[in-house]
Design an enzyme around this catalytic site. Structure first.
Site, short mmCIF file in Angstrom:
data_model
loop_
_atom_site.label_atom_id
_atom_site.label_comp_id
_atom_site.label_asym_id
_atom_site.label_seq_id
_atom_site.Cartn_x
_atom_site.Cartn_y
_atom_site.Cartn_z
N HIS A 195 0.96 -1.29 -0.04
CA HIS A 195 -0.08 -0.04 0.09
C HIS A 195 1.01 1.31 -0.09
O HIS A 195 2.04 1.13 0.40
CB HIS A 195 -0.84 0.15 1.27
CG HIS A 195 -1.62 -0.83 1.51
ND1 HIS A 195 -3.19 -1.17 1.33
CD2 HIS A 195 -1.34 -2.17 2.02
CE1 HIS A 195 -3.57 -2.33 1.89
NE2 HIS A 195 -2.62 -3.07 2.19
N TYR A 196 0.39 2.29 -0.46
CA TYR A 196 0.95 3.60 0.13
C TYR A 196 -0.20 4.22 1.27
O TYR A 196 -1.18 3.88 1.19
CB TYR A 196 1.23 4.57 -0.86
CG TYR A 196 0.18 5.12 -1.84
CD1 TYR A 196 -1.17 5.74 -1.31
CD2 TYR A 196 0.19 5.37 -3.24
CE1 TYR A 196 -2.02 6.34 -2.02
CE2 TYR A 196 -0.64 5.72 -3.90
CZ TYR A 196 -2.01 6.36 -3.34
OH TYR A 196 -2.88 6.74 -4.11
N THR A 197 0.53 4.98 2.06
CA THR A 197 -0.13 5.69 3.16
C THR A 197 -1.22 6.55 2.54
O THR A 197 -2.46 6.84 3.16
CB THR A 197 0.76 6.27 4.21
OG1 THR A 197 1.52 7.21 3.36
CG2 THR A 197 1.50 5.19 5.05
N GLU A 218 2.49 -0.97 4.55
CA GLU A 218 2.27 0.58 4.13
C GLU A 218 3.51 1.11 3.66
O GLU A 218 4.71 1.12 4.57
CB GLU A 218 1.68 1.16 5.25
CG GLU A 218 -0.03 0.83 5.26
CD GLU A 218 -0.91 1.48 4.51
OE1 GLU A 218 -0.43 2.27 3.64
OE2 GLU A 218 -2.12 1.05 4.57
N HIS A 258 -2.48 -3.19 -3.48
CA HIS A 258 -3.97 -2.96 -3.01
C HIS A 258 -4.92 -2.91 -4.22
O HIS A 258 -6.01 -3.44 -4.12
CB HIS A 258 -3.94 -1.88 -2.11
CG HIS A 258 -5.20 -1.85 -1.05
ND1 HIS A 258 -5.32 -0.78 -0.39
CD2 HIS A 258 -6.16 -2.74 -0.92
CE1 HIS A 258 -6.58 -1.20 0.44
NE2 HIS A 258 -7.10 -2.24 0.05
N ASP A 286 -3.57 2.33 -4.73
CA ASP A 286 -2.14 2.29 -4.17
C ASP A 286 -1.59 0.99 -4.30
O ASP A 286 -2.24 0.05 -4.50
CB ASP A 286 -2.53 2.79 -2.82
CG ASP A 286 -3.07 1.65 -1.88
OD1 ASP A 286 -4.17 1.27 -2.48
OD2 ASP A 286 -2.76 1.24 -0.90
ZN ZN Z 1 -4.11 0.39 0.58
#
Ligand code: ZN
Length: 257
Positions: free
Chosen positions: A28-30, A93, A135, A145
């Site tokens: 993921h990215y935050t 993340e 994700h 993301d």
């Molecule tokens: Zn995510």
């Protein structure tokens, strides 16, 4: 590179259920303006979200949830028949403001730290190449993301995930398929995407869910142009990756029979 973590425990987890082992990694990215804001949110009991790890842009690795517990990062998702992706995966993340707050390149040191973490995790969990996921791969209608700047190719070179091989060529007969189209070629495209692992109906109609899945595929494997249109290159790549999945299935069946 030695691994060190900054412990930042989150209350947002529960027990894994069933006997299936952890066999997926979801990146993921935050998607928040700062790393601190993301840490706060993932530790807030009201927010009910978390991940096992968060990696800052300077390579600092925060540990929020123990790997043996079920972190809450995937949401409504699907991959290769699995709906409870949280139950089967490790969630990581990566700090990045994301498309909403100024999407930018992932620094080399951040990806170095991710690769070191994945190497360490590989000693505990058997994750096959096709289960290193974005994700957006497992929730294409809702998520984008870690996005089209994430270096999947570098991850593959380090031994994690799937990538196209050097002999890949765009098929001269590959048609361009567009949203709204209904044809046998669309059905073939959907079958190939299903084989890769995406949640998609084989309807023969290039509907909005199909467009979302094509976009997710492009964010992962054809990052130069993410538009949801299965042009000749995208279509050829989808078949190429689907073939890799099929070849692996055949060779693992041979090995076990
Ligand atoms: Zn995510």
């Amino acid at each position: 590179m030695t691994l060190s973590f900054v412990e930042h425990p989150s209350p947002n987890f529960d027990d894994r259920s069933g006997r299936r082992p952890v066999d997926m990694v979801v990146l993921h990215y935050t998607g928040m303006p700062t790393a601190t804001a993301a840490l706060q949110r993932m530790s807030d009991p009201e927010a009910k979200v978390s991940a096992h790890y968060m990696i800052d842009e300077d390579g600092t690795v925060y540990r929020l949830v123990p790997e043996e517990k079920r972190a809450w990062h995937a949401g409504v998702a699907f991959w290769r028949g699995v709906r409870d992706v949280n139950n089967r995966s490790i969630g990581i993340e990566l700090v990045n403001p994301g498309h909403e707050f100024g999407y930018r390149e992932f620094p080399v040191v951040q990806i170095d730290a991710l690769i070191a973490l994945l190497k360490d995790m590989a000693t505990r969990h058997g994750v096959m190449p096709g289960n290193y996921l974005a994700h957006s791969d497992i929730a294409p209608m809702r998520k984008e993301d870690p996005g089209e700047l994430f270096p999947w190719r570098r991850l593959h070179a380090a031994g994690f995930g799937r990538w196209w091989t050097d002999d890949f060529k765009v098929s001269p007969h590959a048609p361009t398929l567009q949203p709204g189209e209904r044809s046998g070629a669309v059905l073939e495209l959907q079958v190939a995407l299903d084989r890769i692992g995406y949640g998609i109906e084989g309807s023969g109609v290039y509907d909005p869910p199909t467009e979302a899945v094509v976009r997710a595929f492009q964010r992962h494997w054809r990052q130069a142009q993410v538009d949801g249109i299965a042009d000749a290159e995208t279509g050829s790549l989808i078949r190429h990756i689907a073939e890799q999945v099929l070849m692996r299935r055949i060779s693992s069946e041979r090995a076990t029979s």
